[in-house]
Design a protein around this motif. Structure first.
Motif, PDB file in Angstrom:
ATOM      1  N   LEU A  35       0.793  -1.247  -0.117  1.00  0.00           N
ATOM      2  CA  LEU A  35       0.167   0.140   0.097  1.00  0.00           C
ATOM      3  C   LEU A  35       0.788   1.273   0.007  1.00  0.00           C
ATOM      4  O   LEU A  35       0.648   2.223  -0.694  1.00  0.00           O
ATOM      5  CB  LEU A  35      -1.056  -0.019   1.336  1.00  0.00           C
ATOM      6  CG  LEU A  35      -1.871   0.982   1.338  1.00  0.00           C
ATOM      7  CD1 LEU A  35      -2.910   1.075   0.284  1.00  0.00           C
ATOM      8  CD2 LEU A  35      -2.851   0.983   2.468  1.00  0.00           C
ATOM      9  N   VAL A  36       1.986   1.387   0.884  1.00  0.00           N
ATOM     10  CA  VAL A  36       2.810   2.442   0.770  1.00  0.00           C
ATOM     11  C   VAL A  36       3.552   2.745  -0.490  1.00  0.00           C
ATOM     12  O   VAL A  36       3.200   3.584  -1.070  1.00  0.00           O
ATOM     13  CB  VAL A  36       3.888   2.337   1.959  1.00  0.00           C
ATOM     14  CG1 VAL A  36       4.976   3.437   1.891  1.00  0.00           C
ATOM     15  CG2 VAL A  36       3.344   2.232   3.236  1.00  0.00           C
ATOM     16  N   LEU A  37       4.013   1.658  -1.090  1.00  0.00           N
ATOM     17  CA  LEU A  37       4.723   1.785  -2.429  1.00  0.00           C
ATOM     18  C   LEU A  37       3.640   2.302  -3.359  1.00  0.00           C
ATOM     19  O   LEU A  37       4.160   2.959  -4.402  1.00  0.00           O
ATOM     20  CB  LEU A  37       5.393   0.491  -2.683  1.00  0.00           C
ATOM     21  CG  LEU A  37       6.694   0.205  -1.755  1.00  0.00           C
ATOM     22  CD1 LEU A  37       7.260  -1.162  -2.395  1.00  0.00           C
ATOM     23  CD2 LEU A  37       7.678   1.258  -2.380  1.00  0.00           C
ATOM     24  N   ALA A  38       2.553   1.537  -3.387  1.00  0.00           N
ATOM     25  CA  ALA A  38       1.262   1.934  -4.400  1.00  0.00           C
ATOM     26  C   ALA A  38       1.067   3.574  -4.491  1.00  0.00           C
ATOM     27  O   ALA A  38       1.044   4.199  -5.327  1.00  0.00           O
ATOM     28  CB  ALA A  38       0.056   1.168  -4.322  1.00  0.00           C
ATOM     29  N   HIS A  39       1.229   4.159  -3.172  1.00  0.00           N
ATOM     30  CA  HIS A  39       0.916   5.529  -2.949  1.00  0.00           C
ATOM     31  C   HIS A  39       1.987   6.302  -3.374  1.00  0.00           C
ATOM     32  O   HIS A  39       1.917   7.427  -4.097  1.00  0.00           O
ATOM     33  CB  HIS A  39       0.558   5.989  -1.520  1.00  0.00           C
ATOM     34  CG  HIS A  39      -0.711   5.631  -1.122  1.00  0.00           C
ATOM     35  ND1 HIS A  39      -1.983   5.724  -1.784  1.00  0.00           N
ATOM     36  CD2 HIS A  39      -1.140   4.807  -0.166  1.00  0.00           C
ATOM     37  CE1 HIS A  39      -2.904   5.124  -1.112  1.00  0.00           C
ATOM     38  NE2 HIS A  39      -2.585   4.655  -0.028  1.00  0.00           N
ATOM     39  N   GLU A  40       3.230   5.947  -3.213  1.00  0.00           N
ATOM     40  CA  GLU A  40       4.553   6.297  -3.712  1.00  0.00           C
ATOM     41  C   GLU A  40       4.353   6.298  -5.176  1.00  0.00           C
ATOM     42  O   GLU A  40       5.149   7.276  -5.903  1.00  0.00           O
ATOM     43  CB  GLU A  40       5.752   5.819  -3.019  1.00  0.00           C
ATOM     44  CG  GLU A  40       6.923   6.524  -3.529  1.00  0.00           C
ATOM     45  CD  GLU A  40       8.262   5.850  -2.757  1.00  0.00           C
ATOM     46  OE1 GLU A  40       9.190   6.906  -2.539  1.00  0.00           O
ATOM     47  OE2 GLU A  40       8.111   4.954  -2.214  1.00  0.00           O
ATOM     48  N   LYS A  41       4.358   5.129  -5.973  1.00  0.00           N
ATOM     49  CA  LYS A  41       4.118   5.003  -7.052  1.00  0.00           C
ATOM     50  C   LYS A  41       3.118   6.387  -7.780  1.00  0.00           C
ATOM     51  O   LYS A  41       3.565   6.942  -8.856  1.00  0.00           O
ATOM     52  CB  LYS A  41       3.493   3.864  -7.510  1.00  0.00           C
ATOM     53  CG  LYS A  41       3.404   3.555  -8.886  1.00  0.00           C
ATOM     54  CD  LYS A  41       2.406   2.518  -9.519  1.00  0.00           C
ATOM     55  CE  LYS A  41       1.977   2.335 -10.860  1.00  0.00           C
ATOM     56  NZ  LYS A  41       1.123   1.102 -11.111  1.00  0.00           N
ATOM     57  N   GLU A  42       1.883   6.634  -7.488  1.00  0.00           N
ATOM     58  CA  GLU A  42       1.268   7.538  -7.818  1.00  0.00           C
ATOM     59  C   GLU A  42       1.866   8.833  -7.609  1.00  0.00           C
ATOM     60  O   GLU A  42       1.646   9.776  -8.471  1.00  0.00           O
ATOM     61  CB  GLU A  42      -0.212   7.487  -7.015  1.00  0.00           C
ATOM     62  CG  GLU A  42      -1.263   8.342  -7.723  1.00  0.00           C
ATOM     63  CD  GLU A  42      -2.809   7.803  -7.546  1.00  0.00           C
ATOM     64  OE1 GLU A  42      -3.678   8.605  -7.494  1.00  0.00           O
ATOM     65  OE2 GLU A  42      -2.863   6.778  -6.889  1.00  0.00           O
ATOM     66  N   ALA A  43       2.482   9.119  -6.652  1.00  0.00           N
ATOM     67  CA  ALA A  43       2.896  10.583  -6.371  1.00  0.00           C
ATOM     68  C   ALA A  43       4.011  10.645  -7.090  1.00  0.00           C
ATOM     69  O   ALA A  43       4.376  11.904  -7.763  1.00  0.00           O
ATOM     70  CB  ALA A  43       3.684  10.527  -5.044  1.00  0.00           C
ATOM     71  N   VAL A  44       4.874   9.807  -7.529  1.00  0.00           N
ATOM     72  CA  VAL A  44       6.114  10.000  -8.617  1.00  0.00           C
ATOM     73  C   VAL A  44       5.739  10.146  -9.888  1.00  0.00           C
ATOM     74  O   VAL A  44       6.247  10.783 -10.643  1.00  0.00           O
ATOM     75  CB  VAL A  44       7.082   9.051  -8.098  1.00  0.00           C
ATOM     76  CG1 VAL A  44       6.874   7.512  -8.649  1.00  0.00           C
ATOM     77  CG2 VAL A  44       8.688   9.411  -8.684  1.00  0.00           C
ATOM     78  N   PHE A  45       4.550   9.386 -10.276  1.00  0.00           N
ATOM     79  CA  PHE A  45       3.960   9.194 -11.476  1.00  0.00           C
ATOM     80  C   PHE A  45       3.559  10.809 -11.706  1.00  0.00           C
ATOM     81  O   PHE A  45       3.603  11.350 -12.878  1.00  0.00           O
ATOM     82  CB  PHE A  45       3.049   8.215 -11.788  1.00  0.00           C
ATOM     83  CG  PHE A  45       3.596   6.893 -12.376  1.00  0.00           C
ATOM     84  CD1 PHE A  45       3.580   6.887 -13.784  1.00  0.00           C
ATOM     85  CD2 PHE A  45       4.264   5.955 -11.510  1.00  0.00           C
ATOM     86  CE1 PHE A  45       4.102   5.542 -14.358  1.00  0.00           C
ATOM     87  CE2 PHE A  45       4.940   4.776 -12.280  1.00  0.00           C
ATOM     88  CZ  PHE A  45       4.566   4.870 -13.586  1.00  0.00           C
ATOM     89  N   TYR A  46       2.842  11.284 -10.645  1.00  0.00           N
ATOM     90  CA  TYR A  46       2.060  12.605 -10.704  1.00  0.00           C
ATOM     91  C   TYR A  46       3.511  13.676 -10.967  1.00  0.00           C
ATOM     92  O   TYR A  46       3.267  14.551 -11.869  1.00  0.00           O
ATOM     93  CB  TYR A  46       1.494  13.111  -9.484  1.00  0.00           C
ATOM     94  CG  TYR A  46       0.654  14.364  -9.681  1.00  0.00           C
ATOM     95  CD1 TYR A  46      -0.718  14.292 -10.039  1.00  0.00           C
ATOM     96  CD2 TYR A  46       1.420  15.460  -9.324  1.00  0.00           C
ATOM     97  CE1 TYR A  46      -1.409  15.496 -10.121  1.00  0.00           C
ATOM     98  CE2 TYR A  46       0.542  16.535  -9.588  1.00  0.00           C
ATOM     99  CZ  TYR A  46      -0.737  16.692  -9.893  1.00  0.00           C
ATOM    100  OH  TYR A  46      -1.373  17.832  -9.872  1.00  0.00           O
ATOM    101  N   ALA A  47       4.617  13.462 -10.322  1.00  0.00           N
ATOM    102  CA  ALA A  47       5.509  14.425 -10.575  1.00  0.00           C
ATOM    103  C   ALA A  47       6.077  14.588 -12.016  1.00  0.00           C
ATOM    104  O   ALA A  47       6.376  15.670 -12.256  1.00  0.00           O
ATOM    105  CB  ALA A  47       6.683  13.912  -9.638  1.00  0.00           C
ATOM    106  N   ILE A  48       6.083  13.193 -12.310  1.00  0.00           N
ATOM    107  CA  ILE A  48       6.729  13.089 -13.652  1.00  0.00           C
ATOM    108  C   ILE A  48       5.768  13.670 -14.896  1.00  0.00           C
ATOM    109  O   ILE A  48       5.971  14.632 -15.759  1.00  0.00           O
ATOM    110  CB  ILE A  48       7.286  11.914 -14.249  1.00  0.00           C
ATOM    111  CG1 ILE A  48       8.416  11.446 -13.385  1.00  0.00           C
ATOM    112  CG2 ILE A  48       7.693  11.761 -15.626  1.00  0.00           C
ATOM    113  CD1 ILE A  48       9.689  12.197 -13.462  1.00  0.00           C
ATOM    114  N   GLU A  49       4.510  13.435 -14.764  1.00  0.00           N
ATOM    115  CA  GLU A  49       3.440  13.684 -15.699  1.00  0.00           C
ATOM    116  C   GLU A  49       3.271  15.473 -15.699  1.00  0.00           C
ATOM    117  O   GLU A  49       2.982  16.079 -16.636  1.00  0.00           O
ATOM    118  CB  GLU A  49       2.101  13.221 -15.439  1.00  0.00           C
ATOM    119  CG  GLU A  49       2.063  11.766 -15.562  1.00  0.00           C
ATOM    120  CD  GLU A  49       0.944  11.117 -15.033  1.00  0.00           C
ATOM    121  OE1 GLU A  49       0.183  11.736 -14.233  1.00  0.00           O
ATOM    122  OE2 GLU A  49       0.807   9.940 -15.327  1.00  0.00           O
TER     123      GLU A  49
END
Length: 297
Positions: A185-199
């Protein structure tokens, strides 16, 4: 004087507002940055109120709302109103990320308040030159690992730009597959955060570096200027193909920033044992200490 109706969501459109306010009241903790808030909005649902020249931040995680102390000129009435509101709707820790000076001011306003240090959210701040040059015996093992990486892995370093953005996104997909983001769950949220940063890279005050190994993106870092003397590293990711690649991207980022700032904030360890040990291994210059208000039960 202060109510939940005074708060509204933090959005990308608020960047200029926060930049103006933080130019007057520079921040030292990563959680208050505009970049952090919009990247993690899916998880923490950040909101803010602007009252009497103060910004008050709030976040709601898993249905629990917590507040940050006002950012702006000292206003005793506003602080007391915030404490009342936070205690009315918050949990047993209604106000968090209180800097030491503000914690002392709150004690002066109300000696009955219970304020405690929140070690898990202390942030690690290093001398930029130390991370770039890794001097002396304290860094001997890290230097050895970087030298091994440079010897064994043919690599190049370049900035993250619109031209390589899609490659970075592809790298992040591979990183998540390796880390098992979907099962954590923690990595799933981090994934969304870092993808947002790149997008939204062009819409945020972010810069970045990447390392290619055999022409493929194998590590990235995303960072920004935090205040006049400190940069902040938000994200740092690497694939396991080449041993030492995390230490290499750390050093490359520091080498770039050392000519611009004196310090680099590499955020907190969140109480994770292995992460705490890794951050201490780099010998921080100082910590950004924060306190929390505890409700008497």
């Amino acid at each position: 004087m202060l109510s939940q109706e005074d708060f509204r969501p933090v959005t990308l459109a608020d960047r200029a507002f926060f930049e103006r306010h933080y130019a007057l009241y520079p921040q030292t903790h990563s959680d208050n940055t505009f970049t952090n808030m919009v990247c993690w909005n899916h998880f923490a649902q950040y909101q803010y109120a602007y009252v009497n020249g103060n910004v008050i931040l709030a976040s709601t995680i898993l249905g629990v709302t917590r507040f940050r102390p006002p950012i702006g000129p000292r206003d005793p009435a506003l602080m007391k109103a915030l404490i009342r509101l936070a205690q009315d709707i918050g949990d047993n820790t209604p106000i968090v990320l209180i800097d030491p000076a503000t914690a002392q001011w709150m004690r002066d306003l109300d000696p009955t308040l219970t304020l405690v240090p929140d070690r898990d959210h202390f942030e690690y701040v290093y001398r930029a030159l130390d991370l770039a040059e890794l001097p002396g015996k304290n860094y001997l093992k890290i230097r050895s690992q970087i030298n091994k990486f440079r010897k064994n892995c043919r690599h190049t370093v370049e900035p993250i730009t619109p031209a390589n953005r899609e490659e970075v996104m592809g790298f992040l997909v591979k990183w998540c597959e390796w880390k098992g983001c979907e099962n954590d769950l923690v990595l799933a949220h981090e994934k969304e955060a870092v993808f947002y940063a790149i997008e939204h890279f062009a819409e945020l005050p972010l810069r970045g570096l990447l390392i290619r190994v055999m022409s493929q993106v194998a590590a990235i870092s995303l960072f920004e200027r935090l205040n006049s003397d400190t940069a902040l590293v938000h994200f740092e990711k690497g694939l396991p193909d080449c041993e030492g690649i995390y230490k290499a991207i750390n050093a490359e980022t520091a080498a770039l920033l050392a000519g611009e700032v004196e310090y680099i904030n590499r955020e907190s360890d969140l109480g994770v044992g292995g992460l705490r040990e890794a951050k201490q291994r780099y010998h921080p210059h100082h910590m950004v200490e924060v306190w929390s208000l505890k409700r008497d039960v």
